[in-house]
Every structure is written in structure tokens, then in C-alpha cells.
Write a protein that holds these residues in place. Structure first.
Motif, PDB file in Angstrom:
ATOM      1  N   HIS A 100      73.229 -64.839 106.966  1.00 52.58           N
ATOM      2  CA  HIS A 100      72.895 -63.546 106.400  1.00 52.58           C
ATOM      3  C   HIS A 100      74.449 -62.963 105.735  1.00 52.58           C
ATOM      4  N   VAL A 101      74.297 -62.494 104.482  1.00 49.30           N
ATOM      5  CA  VAL A 101      75.420 -62.007 103.815  1.00 49.30           C
ATOM      6  C   VAL A 101      75.091 -60.552 103.204  1.00 49.30           C
ATOM      7  N   ARG A 102      75.739 -59.805 103.408  1.00 46.85           N
ATOM      8  CA  ARG A 102      75.632 -58.472 103.056  1.00 46.85           C
ATOM      9  C   ARG A 102      76.901 -57.974 102.155  1.00 46.85           C
ATOM     10  N   ARG A 103      76.719 -57.430 101.051  1.00 45.55           N
ATOM     11  CA  ARG A 103      77.749 -56.898 100.095  1.00 45.55           C
ATOM     12  C   ARG A 103      77.434 -55.380  99.730  1.00 45.55           C
ATOM     13  N   PHE A 104      78.279 -54.626 100.047  1.00 46.27           N
ATOM     14  CA  PHE A 104      78.161 -53.178 100.022  1.00 46.27           C
ATOM     15  C   PHE A 104      79.500 -52.557  99.099  1.00 46.27           C
ATOM     16  N   THR A 105      78.991 -51.916  98.159  1.00 50.87           N
ATOM     17  CA  THR A 105      79.728 -51.426  96.976  1.00 50.87           C
ATOM     18  C   THR A 105      79.983 -49.834  97.083  1.00 50.87           C
ATOM     19  N   LYS A 106      81.082 -49.447  97.283  1.00 47.85           N
ATOM     20  CA  LYS A 106      81.110 -47.736  97.165  1.00 47.85           C
ATOM     21  C   LYS A 106      82.552 -47.270  96.509  1.00 47.85           C
ATOM     22  N   ASP A 107      82.492 -46.521  95.834  1.00 49.97           N
ATOM     23  CA  ASP A 107      83.904 -45.886  95.023  1.00 49.97           C
ATOM     24  C   ASP A 107      84.517 -47.324  94.382  1.00 49.97           C
ATOM     25  N   GLY A 108      83.873 -48.194  93.947  1.00 52.05           N
ATOM     26  CA  GLY A 108      84.661 -49.101  93.036  1.00 52.05           C
ATOM     27  C   GLY A 108      85.099 -50.306  94.335  1.00 52.05           C
ATOM     28  N   GLN A 109      84.769 -50.244  95.653  1.00 49.16           N
ATOM     29  CA  GLN A 109      85.272 -51.168  96.523  1.00 49.16           C
ATOM     30  C   GLN A 109      84.083 -51.936  97.193  1.00 49.16           C
ATOM     31  N   THR A 110      84.223 -53.187  97.220  1.00 50.96           N
ATOM     32  CA  THR A 110      83.121 -54.054  97.870  1.00 50.96           C
ATOM     33  C   THR A 110      83.581 -54.662  99.033  1.00 50.96           C
ATOM     34  N   LYS A 111      82.642 -54.438 100.292  1.00 51.35           N
ATOM     35  CA  LYS A 111      83.015 -54.935 101.432  1.00 51.35           C
ATOM     36  C   LYS A 111      81.847 -56.375 101.469  1.00 51.35           C
ATOM     37  N   VAL A 112      82.277 -57.401 101.891  1.00 49.76           N
ATOM     38  CA  VAL A 112      81.452 -58.713 102.149  1.00 49.76           C
ATOM     39  C   VAL A 112      81.506 -59.080 103.477  1.00 49.76           C
ATOM     40  N   GLU A 113      80.212 -59.115 104.289  1.00 48.59           N
ATOM     41  CA  GLU A 113      80.190 -59.756 105.658  1.00 48.59           C
ATOM     42  C   GLU A 113      79.106 -60.882 105.518  1.00 48.59           C
TER      43      GLU A 113
ATOM     44  N   SER B  26      71.647 -45.817  96.281  1.00 45.32           N
ATOM     45  CA  SER B  26      71.619 -44.776  96.828  1.00 45.32           C
ATOM     46  C   SER B  26      71.320 -43.811  95.649  1.00 45.32           C
ATOM     47  N   GLY B  27      70.432 -42.974  95.902  1.00 43.93           N
ATOM     48  CA  GLY B  27      70.292 -41.917  94.975  1.00 43.93           C
ATOM     49  C   GLY B  27      70.968 -40.665  95.133  1.00 43.93           C
ATOM     50  N   THR B  28      71.981 -40.540  95.866  1.00 49.82           N
ATOM     51  CA  THR B  28      72.954 -39.446  96.226  1.00 49.82           C
ATOM     52  C   THR B  28      74.319 -39.808  95.880  1.00 49.82           C
ATOM     53  N   THR B  29      74.804 -40.809  96.134  1.00 45.99           N
ATOM     54  CA  THR B  29      76.011 -41.245  95.821  1.00 45.99           C
ATOM     55  C   THR B  29      76.292 -42.402  95.091  1.00 45.99           C
ATOM     56  N   PRO B  30      77.429 -42.676  94.442  1.00 45.51           N
ATOM     57  CA  PRO B  30      77.509 -44.118  93.649  1.00 45.51           C
ATOM     58  C   PRO B  30      77.771 -45.296  94.602  1.00 45.51           C
ATOM     59  N   ALA B  31      76.790 -45.594  95.247  1.00 40.58           N
ATOM     60  CA  ALA B  31      76.916 -46.836  96.258  1.00 40.58           C
ATOM     61  C   ALA B  31      75.656 -47.630  96.099  1.00 40.58           C
ATOM     62  N   ALA B  32      75.897 -49.112  96.302  1.00 36.48           N
ATOM     63  CA  ALA B  32      74.906 -49.873  96.042  1.00 36.48           C
ATOM     64  C   ALA B  32      75.070 -51.153  97.083  1.00 36.48           C
ATOM     65  N   LYS B  33      74.232 -51.869  97.485  1.00 39.73           N
ATOM     66  CA  LYS B  33      74.303 -53.039  98.668  1.00 39.73           C
ATOM     67  C   LYS B  33      73.346 -53.978  98.353  1.00 39.73           C
ATOM     68  N   THR B  34      73.614 -55.324  98.342  1.00 41.57           N
ATOM     69  CA  THR B  34      72.909 -56.529  98.280  1.00 41.57           C
ATOM     70  C   THR B  34      72.864 -57.222  99.646  1.00 41.57           C
ATOM     71  N   MET B  35      71.634 -57.842  99.823  1.00 39.72           N
ATOM     72  CA  MET B  35      71.723 -58.805 100.895  1.00 39.72           C
ATOM     73  C   MET B  35      71.036 -59.916 100.587  1.00 39.72           C
ATOM     74  N   ASN B  36      71.357 -61.144 101.034  1.00 44.97           N
ATOM     75  CA  ASN B  36      70.952 -62.264 100.950  1.00 44.97           C
ATOM     76  C   ASN B  36      70.731 -62.983 102.574  1.00 44.97           C
ATOM     77  N   SER B  37      69.347 -63.445 102.686  1.00 47.70           N
ATOM     78  CA  SER B  37      69.263 -63.848 104.067  1.00 47.70           C
ATOM     79  C   SER B  37      68.385 -65.129 104.056  1.00 47.70           C
ATOM     80  N   TRP B  38      68.611 -66.006 104.915  1.00 50.26           N
ATOM     81  CA  TRP B  38      68.075 -67.462 104.844  1.00 50.26           C
ATOM     82  C   TRP B  38      67.439 -67.583 106.338  1.00 50.26           C
ATOM     83  N   PHE B  39      66.115 -68.207 106.123  1.00 46.22           N
ATOM     84  CA  PHE B  39      65.339 -68.373 107.186  1.00 46.22           C
ATOM     85  C   PHE B  39      64.702 -69.786 107.380  1.00 46.22           C
ATOM     86  N   GLU B  40      64.289 -70.145 108.592  1.00 46.85           N
ATOM     87  CA  GLU B  40      63.332 -71.460 108.895  1.00 46.85           C
ATOM     88  C   GLU B  40      61.881 -70.870 108.608  1.00 46.85           C
TER      89      GLU B  40
END
Length: 217
Positions: A110-123, A87-101
Motif C-alpha cells: 500500500h502506497v499513499r501520497r498526500f500533497t498539500k501546500d506544495g509538499q508531498t508526503k509518501v508512505e 479536496s473541495g475546500t483546500t488545495p490538497a490531493a491524495k493518491t493511493m496504490n494498493s495491491w492484493f491477492e
């Protein structure tokens, strides 16, 4: 994002040749069918600076890095797309790993990791022939118990930019693609007009250019 909720992406490029011209039916792009232009998806890294413009003021919104790889997984060549968003406006970042045929762009995981305010949510999700389920063995997976029937398979919406490159885009081309719902959790139609995703039917939403590394919101 609710993974298996269905949304229809209408791909419309160019204007009709004339009012009297016959309109061909949209091409239905089905998950699992070979994509004729899949070979156009080449390994490499693209970085996009997205910004807002108000008069003469240009404000950075975010930086998006998207990397395409061809790697081996379980003894098979796979398409692997890795994304990193800052993010260019808040201290936030996200990474995604996706596999396909390879060849079909059918999603595998598909795995998504979203980090904001020191907390990371994994899906993390796995796509099968008739279901989408949470990755049980993924540590801290908030979607571990996710298990929904998918009678009609969907593509991975998080990699729509790369998928569109595998379509025979040209003036007058129209297609329908089954995508998951938007992040607001409801299906919606997302048209592509020219080189923009969203078009005039969605004023105010993000307009991600499909060509070039300079994105205006």
C-alpha cells in the motif's frame, strides 16, 4: 494511519426479525481465506462526490475516484486498486496504490501520497504473513523504517468499500473484520448499517455510502 494496530469492523445489515429470534454469531472474515463473492469485484472506475448539506445549502467536500484493475505482478494475477482524492475546500490531493491477492483480498503493498501546500508526503508499506514493514526501495518513503509484528493479519482499511462488496451482504448478516486503526491512531469499532459505514453510533463522522456515486458527509 498506524497499519498494524487492530480495529474491529462490525458489519450489521438490517434489523432483527423479532426479539425472540436467535442471533447467529458474527462471521469472522480472516485474511487469506477465499471470499465467496470476490467475483463481484469487477474492473472499472467509480467517482464519488461527497458533500455537506445544511438546510438548503449544498457544499462540496471532495471528489474521490476509485479504480479497480486486475493486473499481473511478479507473474501472478493481482487485484490493483488505484484511488485519487481531491479536496473541495483546500488545495490538497491524495493518491493511493494498493495491491492484493486475487480471491482473498489479502493485502500485499500500500502506497499513499498526500500533497498539500506544495509538499508531498509518501508512505509505503508491505504486508507479510506476520509483519507490516516500510517499503525500503520506495523513494522518499517516510515510513521506510516502519517494522511492526502483526500476529493477527489485517485487511487494508483504505479499501474497505471494495472489500465489503466481496461479502455476502444481506439482511441480518453480521461479520467481524480485522482492520487497522483509524487515522487518529487508535482502534475503534466501525459498524455498517444498511448501506452506510459508521451508522448511528458515530454521529458526526463521515458517512460513506456503499452504493451509488453521491456521498453525503
Amino acid at each position: 494511519m498506524h497499519i498494524v494496530a487492530r480495529a474491529l469492523l462490525g458489519v450489521a445489515l438490517g434489523l432483527a426479525v423479532g426479539a425472540a429470534s436467535a442471533q447467529a454469531a458474527p462471521v469472522e472474515v480472516k485474511v487469506g481465506q477465499p471470499l465467496a463473492r470476490f467475483g463481484k469485484i469487477k474492473p472499472g472506475v467509480h467517482r464519488y462526490l461527497r458533500y455537506k448539506q445544511a438546510g438548503g445549502t449544498w457544499t462540496p467536500a471532495d471528489i474521490w475516484t476509485r479504480e479497480i484493475r486486475i493486473e499481473t505482478q511478479d507473474g501472478q494475477p493481482r487485484l490493483h486498486i488505484v484511488q485519487h482524492w481531491d479536496s473541495g475546500t483546500t488545495p490538497a490531493a491524495k493518491t493511493m496504490n494498493s495491491w492484493f491477492e486475487v480471491g482473498t483480498f489479502a493485502p500485499i503493498t500500500h502506497v499513499r501520497r498526500f500533497t498539500k501546500d506544495g509538499q508531498t508526503k509518501v508512505e509505503g508499506y508491505a504486508f507479510t504473513a506476520d509483519r507490516v514493514v516500510g517499503l525500503v526501495d520506495l523513494p522518499d518513503n517516510a515510513a521506510k523504517t516502519y517494522d511492526v509484528a502483526a500476529p493477527v493479519r489485517t485487511f487494508n482499511f483504505e479499501t474497505d468499500t471494495e472489500l465489503l462488496q466481496a461479502l455476502p451482504l444481506k439482511d441480518g448478516f453480521e461479520a467481524s473484520i480485522n482492520f487497522p486503526a483509524s487515522r487518529r491512531g487508535r482502534p475503534r469499532a466501525l459498524p455498517v448499517q444498511g448501506d452506510r459505514l459508521g451508522g448511528a453510533d458515530h454521529p458526526g463522522r463521515r458517512q460513506d455510502r456503499l452504493l451509488g456515486d453521491d456521498h453525503r458527509l
